[in-house]
Write a protein that holds these residues in place. Structure first.
Motif, PDB file in Angstrom:
ATOM      1  N   ASP A  10       1.067  -0.801   0.531  1.00 11.37           N
ATOM      2  CA  ASP A  10       0.194   0.276   0.284  1.00 11.37           C
ATOM      3  C   ASP A  10       0.749   1.673   0.270  1.00 11.37           C
ATOM      4  OD1 ASP A  10      -2.388  -0.953   0.260  1.00 11.37           O
ATOM      5  OD2 ASP A  10      -1.500  -1.814   2.335  1.00 11.37           O
ATOM      6  N   THR A  11       2.097   1.251  -0.258  1.00 10.92           N
ATOM      7  CA  THR A  11       2.819   2.196   0.021  1.00 10.92           C
ATOM      8  C   THR A  11       2.650   3.768  -1.324  1.00 10.92           C
ATOM      9  OG1 THR A  11       4.718   0.287   1.567  1.00 10.92           O
ATOM     10  CG2 THR A  11       5.040   2.721   0.018  1.00 10.92           C
ATOM     11  N   ALA A  12       2.669   2.901  -1.743  1.00 10.03           N
ATOM     12  CA  ALA A  12       2.766   4.701  -3.132  1.00 10.03           C
ATOM     13  C   ALA A  12       1.015   5.048  -2.479  1.00 10.03           C
ATOM     14  CB  ALA A  12       2.379   3.473  -4.507  1.00 10.03           C
ATOM     15  N   GLU A  13       0.000   4.281  -2.573  1.00  7.46           N
ATOM     16  CA  GLU A  13      -1.298   4.788  -1.997  1.00  7.46           C
ATOM     17  C   GLU A  13      -1.221   5.657  -0.716  1.00  7.46           C
ATOM     18  OE1 GLU A  13      -5.079   4.582  -3.208  1.00  7.46           O
ATOM     19  OE2 GLU A  13      -2.943   5.048  -4.481  1.00  7.46           O
ATOM     20  N   ILE A  14      -0.589   4.923  -0.418  1.00  8.82           N
ATOM     21  CA  ILE A  14      -0.164   5.814   1.173  1.00  8.82           C
ATOM     22  C   ILE A  14      -0.058   7.541   1.342  1.00  8.82           C
ATOM     23  CG2 ILE A  14       0.820   5.935   3.519  1.00  8.82           C
ATOM     24  CD1 ILE A  14       0.402   3.327   3.784  1.00  8.82           C
ATOM     25  N   TRP A  15       0.909   7.240   0.590  1.00  4.63           N
ATOM     26  CA  TRP A  15       2.006   7.970   0.091  1.00  4.63           C
ATOM     27  C   TRP A  15       0.936   9.002  -1.303  1.00  4.63           C
ATOM     28  CZ3 TRP A  15       4.697   8.831   3.901  1.00  4.63           C
ATOM     29  CH2 TRP A  15       5.803   8.136   4.044  1.00  4.63           C
ATOM     30  N   ARG A  16       0.219   8.517  -1.497  1.00 10.78           N
ATOM     31  CA  ARG A  16      -0.678   9.473  -2.484  1.00 10.78           C
ATOM     32  C   ARG A  16      -1.468  10.423  -1.584  1.00 10.78           C
ATOM     33  NH1 ARG A  16      -5.923   9.514  -3.844  1.00 10.78           N
ATOM     34  NH2 ARG A  16      -6.333   7.040  -3.387  1.00 10.78           N
ATOM     35  N   VAL A  17      -2.494  10.270  -0.977  1.00  7.57           N
ATOM     36  CA  VAL A  17      -3.293  10.301   0.147  1.00  7.57           C
ATOM     37  C   VAL A  17      -2.676  10.804   0.883  1.00  7.57           C
ATOM     38  CG1 VAL A  17      -5.216  10.174   1.785  1.00  7.57           C
ATOM     39  CG2 VAL A  17      -4.573   8.480   0.083  1.00  7.57           C
ATOM     40  N   ARG A  18      -1.386  11.060   1.649  1.00  5.07           N
ATOM     41  CA  ARG A  18      -0.553  11.122   2.519  1.00  5.07           C
ATOM     42  C   ARG A  18       0.018  13.860   2.157  1.00  5.07           C
ATOM     43  NH1 ARG A  18       0.416  14.981   5.617  1.00  5.07           N
ATOM     44  NH2 ARG A  18       1.820  14.897   7.547  1.00  5.07           N
ATOM     45  N   TYR A  19       0.071  13.252   0.647  1.00  6.37           N
ATOM     46  CA  TYR A  19       0.630  14.387   0.143  1.00  6.37           C
ATOM     47  C   TYR A  19      -0.636  14.699  -0.407  1.00  6.37           C
ATOM     48  CZ  TYR A  19       4.924  13.210   0.448  1.00  6.37           C
ATOM     49  OH  TYR A  19       6.594  11.963   1.173  1.00  6.37           O
ATOM     50  N   ALA A  20      -1.979  14.066  -0.403  1.00  9.64           N
ATOM     51  CA  ALA A  20      -3.264  14.708  -1.667  1.00  9.64           C
ATOM     52  C   ALA A  20      -3.797  16.262   0.083  1.00  9.64           C
ATOM     53  CB  ALA A  20      -3.787  13.827  -2.364  1.00  9.64           C
ATOM     54  N   VAL A  21      -3.000  16.264   1.040  1.00 11.92           N
ATOM     55  CA  VAL A  21      -4.361  16.567   2.135  1.00 11.92           C
ATOM     56  C   VAL A  21      -3.681  18.090   2.012  1.00 11.92           C
ATOM     57  CG1 VAL A  21      -4.500  14.444   3.725  1.00 11.92           C
ATOM     58  CG2 VAL A  21      -2.105  16.358   3.922  1.00 11.92           C
ATOM     59  N   THR A  22      -4.717  18.883   2.640  1.00 13.36           N
ATOM     60  CA  THR A  22      -4.655  20.802   2.278  1.00 13.36           C
ATOM     61  C   THR A  22      -4.170  20.848   4.000  1.00 13.36           C
ATOM     62  OG1 THR A  22      -6.641  20.232   2.836  1.00 13.36           O
ATOM     63  CG2 THR A  22      -6.493  20.606   0.551  1.00 13.36           C
ATOM     64  N   ASN A  24      -2.349  20.111   7.394  1.00  9.98           N
ATOM     65  CA  ASN A  24      -0.847  18.438   8.533  1.00  9.98           C
ATOM     66  C   ASN A  24      -0.511  18.175   6.621  1.00  9.98           C
ATOM     67  OD1 ASN A  24      -1.632  18.564  11.019  1.00  9.98           O
ATOM     68  ND2 ASN A  24      -3.772  17.795  10.140  1.00  9.98           N
ATOM     69  N   LYS A  25      -0.344  19.430   6.293  1.00  4.11           N
ATOM     70  CA  LYS A  25       1.064  18.840   5.514  1.00  4.11           C
ATOM     71  C   LYS A  25       2.404  18.108   5.842  1.00  4.11           C
ATOM     72  CE  LYS A  25      -1.262  21.907   1.896  1.00  4.11           C
ATOM     73  NZ  LYS A  25      -0.758  22.557   0.663  1.00  4.11           N
ATOM     74  N   LEU A  26       2.840  17.579   4.047  1.00  7.35           N
ATOM     75  CA  LEU A  26       3.738  17.040   4.943  1.00  7.35           C
ATOM     76  C   LEU A  26       5.045  16.861   3.871  1.00  7.35           C
ATOM     77  CD1 LEU A  26       6.114  14.909   6.532  1.00  7.35           C
ATOM     78  CD2 LEU A  26       4.497  13.045   5.092  1.00  7.35           C
ATOM     79  N   THR A  27       6.457  17.783   3.814  1.00  4.18           N
ATOM     80  CA  THR A  27       7.251  17.408   2.432  1.00  4.18           C
ATOM     81  C   THR A  27       7.896  15.872   2.435  1.00  4.18           C
ATOM     82  OG1 THR A  27       8.053  19.177   4.285  1.00  4.18           O
ATOM     83  CG2 THR A  27       9.519  18.669   2.460  1.00  4.18           C
ATOM     84  N   PRO A  28       7.346  15.620   1.148  1.00  2.00           N
ATOM     85  CA  PRO A  28       8.022  14.407  -0.137  1.00  2.00           C
ATOM     86  C   PRO A  28       9.374  14.462   0.474  1.00  2.00           C
ATOM     87  CG  PRO A  28       6.613  15.936  -1.159  1.00  2.00           C
ATOM     88  CD  PRO A  28       6.962  16.591  -0.609  1.00  2.00           C
ATOM     89  N   GLY A  29       9.707  13.269   0.957  1.00  2.00           N
ATOM     90  CA  GLY A  29      10.836  12.662   1.136  1.00  2.00           C
ATOM     91  C   GLY A  29      11.131  13.117   2.590  1.00  2.00           C
ATOM     92  N   ARG A  30      10.445  13.836   4.016  1.00  2.00           N
ATOM     93  CA  ARG A  30      10.578  14.268   5.116  1.00  2.00           C
ATOM     94  C   ARG A  30      10.331  12.452   5.612  1.00  2.00           C
ATOM     95  NH1 ARG A  30       6.998  17.465   8.726  1.00  2.00           N
ATOM     96  NH2 ARG A  30       6.957  15.107  10.082  1.00  2.00           N
ATOM     97  N   ILE A  31       9.827  11.713   4.785  1.00  2.00           N
ATOM     98  CA  ILE A  31       9.723  10.633   6.035  1.00  2.00           C
ATOM     99  C   ILE A  31      10.071   9.303   4.812  1.00  2.00           C
ATOM    100  CG2 ILE A  31       8.088   8.657   7.342  1.00  2.00           C
ATOM    101  CD1 ILE A  31       6.390  11.470   8.047  1.00  2.00           C
ATOM    102  N   SER A  32      10.762   7.872   5.496  1.00  2.00           N
ATOM    103  CA  SER A  32      11.627   7.363   3.690  1.00  2.00           C
ATOM    104  C   SER A  32       9.928   5.769   4.094  1.00  2.00           C
ATOM    105  CB  SER A  32      12.702   6.128   4.362  1.00  2.00           C
ATOM    106  OG  SER A  32      12.380   5.882   5.644  1.00  2.00           O
ATOM    107  N   ASP A  33       9.793   5.422   2.952  1.00  2.00           N
ATOM    108  CA  ASP A  33       9.485   3.896   2.874  1.00  2.00           C
ATOM    109  C   ASP A  33       9.893   3.554   4.181  1.00  2.00           C
ATOM    110  OD1 ASP A  33       8.435   5.052   0.406  1.00  2.00           O
ATOM    111  OD2 ASP A  33       9.351   4.119  -0.737  1.00  2.00           O
ATOM    112  N   ALA A  34      10.770   2.721   4.301  1.00  2.00           N
ATOM    113  CA  ALA A  34      11.900   2.207   5.357  1.00  2.00           C
ATOM    114  C   ALA A  34      10.875   2.544   6.694  1.00  2.00           C
ATOM    115  CB  ALA A  34      13.197   2.173   5.333  1.00  2.00           C
TER     116      ALA A  34
END
Length: 148
Positions: A10-22, A24-34
């Motif tokens: 589910d990793t790709a979909e989790i990131w898709r949803v996480r980066y779509a939010v308006t 509590n935004k998160l900068t891509p790459g701040r949290i790794s897949d690991a």
């Protein structure tokens, strides 16, 4: 719609949803897949609301070690359909079943998420804002009215 335990698939979909939010935004790459995988496989558990194979509406991730809800997000176009409440309730019930008496989380002050958590019984702590600017909340087992 299926509420199920999250996997690394589910990793790709989790990131898709996480980066779509308006909020509590998160900068891509701040949290790794690991790091994500460690939270859903080693430190705790995650859930997703799956709309169709390979497509999720939202996810929640909690840390079994300390009762911290690490993440809970719903794709913005799907707000108000009950997905957040389903993810919240399964996570809270699971964390309390791990033996915790108190859960905690942080969220952006004055956000939709803050209002959601307050409606679900969470109370602000006296800790103030954390290092990321999030307001800290707690839910004690004696104040939990399970809806799941």
């Amino acid at each position: 719609m299926t509420l199920r335990i999250a996997t690394r698939d589910d990793t790709a979909e989790i990131w898709r949803v996480r980066y779509a939010v308006t909020e509590n935004k998160l900068t891509p790459g701040r949290i790794s897949d690991a790091e994500l995988h460690a939270y859903i496989e080693d430190h705790g558990r995650g859930w997703v609301v799956e709309l169709a194979p390979g497509r999720i509406a939202g996810f929640s991730i909690g840390d079994a070690r300390d009762g911290h809800i690490w993440a809970m997000f719903v794709d913005p176009p799907l707000h108000g359909q009950g997905h957040g409440r389903a993810l919240h309730d399964v996570m809270v019930n699971w964390l309390f079943a791990q033996g915790h008496q108190r859960l905690d989380l942080g969220t952006q002050p004055d956000s939709r998420a803050e209002a959601f958590y307050r409606r679900a019984g969470w109370a602000p702590t006296d800790e103030g804002l954390d290092a990321h600017g999030d307001k800290r909340f707690e839910l004690r087992i004696e104040n939990w009215n399970s809806h799941a």
